[in-house]
Design a protein around this motif. Sequence first.
Motif, PDB file in Angstrom:
ATOM      1  N   ASN A  78     -51.611  27.780 -13.795  1.00 17.65           N
ATOM      2  CA  ASN A  78     -52.128  26.732 -13.898  1.00 17.65           C
ATOM      3  C   ASN A  78     -53.953  26.870 -13.712  1.00 17.65           C
ATOM      4  N   SER A  81     -55.954  21.390 -12.697  1.00 18.49           N
ATOM      5  CA  SER A  81     -55.283  20.065 -12.656  1.00 18.49           C
ATOM      6  C   SER A  81     -55.911  18.852 -12.020  1.00 18.49           C
ATOM      7  N   SER A  82     -55.738  17.732 -12.468  1.00 19.19           N
ATOM      8  CA  SER A  82     -56.347  16.545 -11.929  1.00 19.19           C
ATOM      9  C   SER A  82     -55.459  15.142 -11.989  1.00 19.19           C
ATOM     10  N   GLU A  83     -55.500  14.305 -11.117  1.00 19.44           N
ATOM     11  CA  GLU A  83     -54.917  13.117 -11.088  1.00 19.44           C
ATOM     12  C   GLU A  83     -55.516  12.048 -11.394  1.00 19.44           C
ATOM     13  N   THR A  84     -56.633  12.189 -11.664  1.00 18.49           N
ATOM     14  CA  THR A  84     -57.513  10.996 -12.205  1.00 18.49           C
ATOM     15  C   THR A  84     -58.141  11.182 -13.417  1.00 18.49           C
ATOM     16  N   ASP A  88     -54.955  16.089 -17.784  1.00 20.45           N
ATOM     17  CA  ASP A  88     -54.124  16.131 -16.455  1.00 20.45           C
ATOM     18  C   ASP A  88     -54.211  17.377 -15.831  1.00 20.45           C
ATOM     19  N   SER A  89     -53.885  18.526 -17.062  1.00 18.13           N
ATOM     20  CA  SER A  89     -53.559  19.979 -16.483  1.00 18.13           C
ATOM     21  C   SER A  89     -54.010  20.895 -17.790  1.00 18.13           C
ATOM     22  N   LYS A 124     -52.268  19.178 -21.020  1.00 15.29           N
ATOM     23  CA  LYS A 124     -51.569  17.819 -20.911  1.00 15.29           C
ATOM     24  C   LYS A 124     -52.698  16.704 -20.575  1.00 15.29           C
ATOM     25  N   ASP A 127     -51.872  11.282 -19.869  1.00 16.88           N
ATOM     26  CA  ASP A 127     -50.600  11.140 -18.785  1.00 16.88           C
ATOM     27  C   ASP A 127     -49.360  11.178 -19.602  1.00 16.88           C
ATOM     28  N   LYS A 161     -42.143   6.871 -20.580  1.00 16.51           N
ATOM     29  CA  LYS A 161     -42.833   5.758 -19.612  1.00 16.51           C
ATOM     30  C   LYS A 161     -42.801   4.576 -20.195  1.00 16.51           C
TER      31      LYS A 161
END
Length: 306
Positions: A78, A81-84, A88-89, A124, A127, A161
């Motif tokens: 990896n 990576s980010s959640e915002t 995403d990765s 990715k 989302d 989703k």
Amino acid sequence: MKSLACRAFPLLVLAASSASPLLAGEAESTPAIAPAAAPSRINALFQLDVSDHYITPRGLNVENDGIIFQPLLLFFANLYSSETGFVDSVSLTAGMWSSIHTEKSGPDPGHWNEFDPIAGFTIKFADIFKLDTTWTAFDSMVDAYPTSHHLELKLSVDDSKWLGAWALNPYVAYWQELENKATVVFNQATSDESFYFTLGINPSIKFEKVKVEFPTFMNIVGDDFYQQFSGAGGGDGIAVVSTGIKASVPLTFIPEGYGHWTWYAGVKYYHLSNDGLEDGNLVLTPNGDNDEDDLIQFHTGITAFF
């Protein structure tokens, strides 16, 4: 000696500091809660597939006798990576795949039929999207063909989703031969590197302890991807349509510290619709179901993720 002293000194300091309150008759302080360990940035996947055929995703019926063992080993790193953010990765993949048969085959007959190194990266984003870029090489351990090199671009969509349990998990892929052919060649002089597109879905149903998948795809090939006995192209259009069913059960008796283990079993169906592909299978498997347009493969295996 110096290295040993350097390692021992912090331990002595820690022992002295922790013992001093007890020596003074004071109550021991409450230990601080240790922070949660960061997730590993390096993971590995091992899979051993056992089946009654070696049928490639391109419809080549390489072996239809005996038992086929196909181990897969992949490592994932990896990188980001980010959640915002929009991305995403980002991760790298490297590994190998092999095909080992109980029956000997090939010009230089042997049980170890094929070895394929694998390398690539995955992005990715947004989302729901995943883009895999993968390089592979097919190396025949029985001298059946020259080593070939290929590139695949695959875009997958996580439609759970919107659809939840009814998700289709669709994907589209482009597969390009870079050097030498990945199919049976009858006339090297008229053999050109070619390509195919894949359209696929992988719907699944989850029960309490069992996951059931229905992997389905079709390959749309360029005119020169397969070759006929005459040396002419096998023809373009839909060459392979495949569907199947696969059931997976987690092996929960194995402690989590030893990885996540799963046993699976399934059946795959292939419909072949290309003159060059059918000519190639007449050479690869000159007995049994070599001349059939419809092939069935039974398989089972174990997957472990660390």
